[in-house]
Motif scaffolding. Structure first.
Motif, PDB file in Angstrom:
ATOM      1  N   ALA A   1       0.830  -1.212   0.000  1.00 56.34           N
ATOM      2  CA  ALA A   1       0.000   0.000   0.000  1.00 56.34           C
ATOM      3  C   ALA A   1       0.858   1.254   0.000  1.00 56.34           C
ATOM      4  CB  ALA A   1      -0.933  -0.008   1.218  1.00 56.34           C
ATOM      5  N   GLU A   2       1.924   1.248   0.767  1.00 55.83           N
ATOM      6  CA  GLU A   2       2.849   2.390   0.800  1.00 55.83           C
ATOM      7  C   GLU A   2       3.444   2.641  -0.586  1.00 55.83           C
ATOM      8  OE1 GLU A   2       7.478   2.815   1.754  1.00 55.83           O
ATOM      9  OE2 GLU A   2       6.365   1.747   3.302  1.00 55.83           O
ATOM     10  N   ILE A   3       3.862   1.577  -1.250  1.00 52.73           N
ATOM     11  CA  ILE A   3       4.463   1.708  -2.582  1.00 52.73           C
ATOM     12  C   ILE A   3       3.457   2.231  -3.594  1.00 52.73           C
ATOM     13  CG2 ILE A   3       5.396   0.369  -4.528  1.00 52.73           C
ATOM     14  CD1 ILE A   3       6.912  -1.320  -2.385  1.00 52.73           C
ATOM     15  N   THR A   4       2.261   1.676  -3.586  1.00 50.15           N
ATOM     16  CA  THR A   4       1.260   2.137  -4.557  1.00 50.15           C
ATOM     17  C   THR A   4       0.806   3.562  -4.261  1.00 50.15           C
ATOM     18  OG1 THR A   4      -0.526   1.038  -3.339  1.00 50.15           O
ATOM     19  CG2 THR A   4       0.461  -0.180  -5.155  1.00 50.15           C
ATOM     20  N   ALA A   5       0.722   3.925  -2.979  1.00 49.82           N
ATOM     21  CA  ALA A   5       0.326   5.291  -2.608  1.00 49.82           C
ATOM     22  C   ALA A   5       1.351   6.317  -3.082  1.00 49.82           C
ATOM     23  CB  ALA A   5       0.131   5.398  -1.096  1.00 49.82           C
ATOM     24  N   SER A   6       2.609   5.895  -3.201  1.00 52.64           N
ATOM     25  CA  SER A   6       3.649   6.828  -3.652  1.00 52.64           C
ATOM     26  C   SER A   6       3.875   6.759  -5.159  1.00 52.64           C
ATOM     27  CB  SER A   6       4.955   6.566  -2.898  1.00 52.64           C
ATOM     28  OG  SER A   6       5.460   5.293  -3.223  1.00 52.64           O
ATOM     29  N   GLY A   7       2.988   6.053  -5.862  1.00 54.57           N
ATOM     30  CA  GLY A   7       3.060   6.029  -7.321  1.00 54.57           C
ATOM     31  C   GLY A   7       3.727   4.818  -7.919  1.00 54.57           C
ATOM     32  N   GLY A   8       4.169   3.892  -7.080  1.00 53.37           N
ATOM     33  CA  GLY A   8       4.808   2.678  -7.576  1.00 53.37           C
ATOM     34  C   GLY A   8       3.797   1.598  -7.876  1.00 53.37           C
ATOM     35  N   SER A   9       4.284   0.505  -8.424  1.00 56.58           N
ATOM     36  CA  SER A   9       3.433  -0.607  -8.811  1.00 56.58           C
ATOM     37  C   SER A   9       3.773  -1.821  -7.952  1.00 56.58           C
ATOM     38  CB  SER A   9       3.659  -0.918 -10.294  1.00 56.58           C
ATOM     39  OG  SER A   9       2.832  -1.965 -10.713  1.00 56.58           O
ATOM     40  N   ALA A  10       2.817  -2.202  -7.093  1.00 56.78           N
ATOM     41  CA  ALA A  10       3.050  -3.321  -6.179  1.00 56.78           C
ATOM     42  C   ALA A  10       1.765  -4.074  -5.922  1.00 56.78           C
ATOM     43  CB  ALA A  10       3.614  -2.807  -4.852  1.00 56.78           C
ATOM     44  N   VAL A  11       1.918  -5.340  -5.617  1.00 50.85           N
ATOM     45  CA  VAL A  11       0.803  -6.182  -5.213  1.00 50.85           C
ATOM     46  C   VAL A  11       1.221  -6.936  -3.957  1.00 50.85           C
ATOM     47  CG1 VAL A  11       1.489  -8.097  -6.737  1.00 50.85           C
ATOM     48  CG2 VAL A  11      -0.889  -7.902  -6.001  1.00 50.85           C
ATOM     49  N   ALA A  12       0.303  -7.070  -3.008  1.00 49.64           N
ATOM     50  CA  ALA A  12       0.553  -7.806  -1.768  1.00 49.64           C
ATOM     51  C   ALA A  12       0.087  -9.246  -1.937  1.00 49.64           C
ATOM     52  CB  ALA A  12      -0.196  -7.156  -0.608  1.00 49.64           C
ATOM     53  N   ILE A  13       0.993 -10.190  -1.634  1.00 54.96           N
ATOM     54  CA  ILE A  13       0.650 -11.605  -1.705  1.00 54.96           C
ATOM     55  C   ILE A  13       1.155 -12.280  -0.434  1.00 54.96           C
ATOM     56  CG2 ILE A  13       0.830 -13.737  -3.035  1.00 54.96           C
ATOM     57  CD1 ILE A  13       1.652 -12.016  -5.474  1.00 54.96           C
ATOM     58  N   PRO A  14       0.312 -12.344   0.612  1.00 56.09           N
ATOM     59  CA  PRO A  14       0.741 -13.034   1.833  1.00 56.09           C
ATOM     60  C   PRO A  14       1.151 -14.472   1.501  1.00 56.09           C
ATOM     61  CG  PRO A  14      -1.242 -11.774   2.238  1.00 56.09           C
ATOM     62  CD  PRO A  14      -1.022 -11.762   0.747  1.00 56.09           C
ATOM     63  N   THR A  15       2.358 -14.851   1.923  1.00 57.65           N
ATOM     64  CA  THR A  15       2.928 -16.141   1.535  1.00 57.65           C
ATOM     65  C   THR A  15       3.834 -16.679   2.628  1.00 57.65           C
ATOM     66  OG1 THR A  15       3.031 -15.346  -0.771  1.00 57.65           O
ATOM     67  CG2 THR A  15       4.319 -17.314  -0.248  1.00 57.65           C
ATOM     68  N   ASP A  16       3.595 -17.916   3.032  1.00 56.81           N
ATOM     69  CA  ASP A  16       4.522 -18.622   3.924  1.00 56.81           C
ATOM     70  C   ASP A  16       5.487 -19.379   3.017  1.00 56.81           C
ATOM     71  OD1 ASP A  16       5.900 -20.406   5.555  1.00 56.81           O
ATOM     72  OD2 ASP A  16       4.133 -21.010   6.687  1.00 56.81           O
ATOM     73  N   VAL A  17       6.737 -18.934   2.965  1.00 61.20           N
ATOM     74  CA  VAL A  17       7.704 -19.518   2.026  1.00 61.20           C
ATOM     75  C   VAL A  17       8.048 -20.968   2.338  1.00 61.20           C
ATOM     76  CG1 VAL A  17       8.726 -17.308   1.377  1.00 61.20           C
ATOM     77  CG2 VAL A  17       9.744 -18.640   3.251  1.00 61.20           C
ATOM     78  N   SER A  18       7.677 -21.454   3.513  1.00 64.02           N
ATOM     79  CA  SER A  18       7.944 -22.849   3.835  1.00 64.02           C
ATOM     80  C   SER A  18       6.900 -23.792   3.219  1.00 64.02           C
ATOM     81  CB  SER A  18       7.999 -23.056   5.345  1.00 64.02           C
ATOM     82  OG  SER A  18       6.722 -22.912   5.934  1.00 64.02           O
ATOM     83  N   ASP A  19       5.891 -23.217   2.591  1.00 57.78           N
ATOM     84  CA  ASP A  19       4.826 -24.000   1.951  1.00 57.78           C
ATOM     85  C   ASP A  19       4.967 -23.889   0.434  1.00 57.78           C
ATOM     86  OD1 ASP A  19       2.433 -24.909   0.768  1.00 57.78           O
ATOM     87  OD2 ASP A  19       1.194 -24.118   2.395  1.00 57.78           O
ATOM     88  N   PRO A  20       5.388 -24.970  -0.230  1.00 55.18           N
ATOM     89  CA  PRO A  20       5.628 -24.876  -1.678  1.00 55.18           C
ATOM     90  C   PRO A  20       4.401 -24.451  -2.488  1.00 55.18           C
ATOM     91  CG  PRO A  20       5.685 -27.171  -0.943  1.00 55.18           C
ATOM     92  CD  PRO A  20       5.615 -26.325   0.284  1.00 55.18           C
ATOM     93  N   GLU A  21       3.216 -24.865  -2.058  1.00 50.85           N
ATOM     94  CA  GLU A  21       2.010 -24.475  -2.786  1.00 50.85           C
ATOM     95  C   GLU A  21       1.776 -22.968  -2.706  1.00 50.85           C
ATOM     96  OE1 GLU A  21      -1.163 -26.942  -1.330  1.00 50.85           O
ATOM     97  OE2 GLU A  21      -0.336 -28.744  -2.277  1.00 50.85           O
ATOM     98  N   GLN A  22       2.062 -22.364  -1.542  1.00 49.49           N
ATOM     99  CA  GLN A  22       1.902 -20.920  -1.413  1.00 49.49           C
ATOM    100  C   GLN A  22       2.929 -20.169  -2.265  1.00 49.49           C
ATOM    101  OE1 GLN A  22       1.218 -19.117   2.442  1.00 49.49           O
ATOM    102  NE2 GLN A  22       0.458 -21.055   3.267  1.00 49.49           N
ATOM    103  N   VAL A  23       4.145 -20.681  -2.328  1.00 47.67           N
ATOM    104  CA  VAL A  23       5.175 -20.023  -3.137  1.00 47.67           C
ATOM    105  C   VAL A  23       4.837 -20.142  -4.626  1.00 47.67           C
ATOM    106  CG1 VAL A  23       7.624 -19.941  -3.736  1.00 47.67           C
ATOM    107  CG2 VAL A  23       6.934 -20.393  -1.362  1.00 47.67           C
ATOM    108  N   GLU A  24       4.431 -21.312  -5.044  1.00 46.55           N
ATOM    109  CA  GLU A  24       4.026 -21.498  -6.442  1.00 46.55           C
ATOM    110  C   GLU A  24       2.855 -20.577  -6.783  1.00 46.55           C
ATOM    111  OE1 GLU A  24       3.256 -25.128  -9.576  1.00 46.55           O
ATOM    112  OE2 GLU A  24       2.651 -25.447  -7.487  1.00 46.55           O
ATOM    113  N   SER A  25       1.897 -20.466  -5.862  1.00 44.81           N
ATOM    114  CA  SER A  25       0.754 -19.577  -6.062  1.00 44.81           C
ATOM    115  C   SER A  25       1.195 -18.115  -6.132  1.00 44.81           C
ATOM    116  CB  SER A  25      -0.260 -19.770  -4.935  1.00 44.81           C
ATOM    117  OG  SER A  25      -1.337 -18.870  -5.075  1.00 44.81           O
ATOM    118  N   ALA A  26       2.173 -17.730  -5.331  1.00 44.03           N
ATOM    119  CA  ALA A  26       2.677 -16.348  -5.354  1.00 44.03           C
ATOM    120  C   ALA A  26       3.273 -16.021  -6.720  1.00 44.03           C
ATOM    121  CB  ALA A  26       3.708 -16.130  -4.250  1.00 44.03           C
TER     122      ALA A  26
END
Length: 166
Positions: free
Chosen positions: A55-80
């Protein structure tokens, strides 16, 4: 739309997925890459940090998306990775920056709970492996190459820490 005043353009048109980007080095890396023109996927846990940095990045004019991800879970990382490509159309840079050091639970080896060892290694080692595996698979699919920047602690060079699992 990107604010032209905040970019020097070195990464214009590039897309980065950064793990552990809800705080610390990962968040700083995201801000720097956006300043250089990249679009970024902010991944990691806890969710509120990931959302706040994006949100901070997009509010300042940048391009970002938030993707909550537990990197210890391969399915979450693949989904990210999939969500990053859905949001920005491609993936050019992967920065496995997520890491955990469980100061209050880490002990001398002969006293160390196996769960602390496992959680530390699942995030710090497997998390890097999963980010590289799925990120590289996407880059190979695109056929245009890419970059992986692996972040490590200074402890990797000194080998000293009171936290055995780290």
């Amino acid at each position: 739309r990107r604010n032209p005043k905040m970019t020097n353009g070195k990464l214009e048109g590039k897309v980065a997925l950064i793990t552990g980007a809800g705080s610390g080095i990962g968040a700083a890396t995201a801000r720097l890459m956006v300043a250089d023109g990249a679009s970024v996927a902010i991944t990691g846990v806890p969710e509120d940090g990931v959302i706040a940095v994006a949100a901070e990045i997009t509010a300042s004019g940048g391009s970002a998306v938030a993707i909550p991800t537990d990197v210890s879970d391969p399915e979450q990382v693949e989904s990210a990775v999939t969500q990053t490509v859905e949001a920005f159309g491609r993936l050019d840079i992967v920065v496995p920056s997520a890491g955990v050091q469980m100061h209050s639970e880490d002990r001398n080896l002969h006293e160390l709970p196996e769960a602390v060892w496992d959680r530390t290694h699942d995030v710090n080692y497997k998390g890097v492996y999963f980010a590289c595996k799925y990120g590289l698979a996407q880059m190979v699919k695109q056929g245009e190459g890419g970059v992986v920047i692996i972040v490590a602690s200074v402890t990797a060079l000194t080998g000293t820490t009171p936290n055995v699992s780290y």
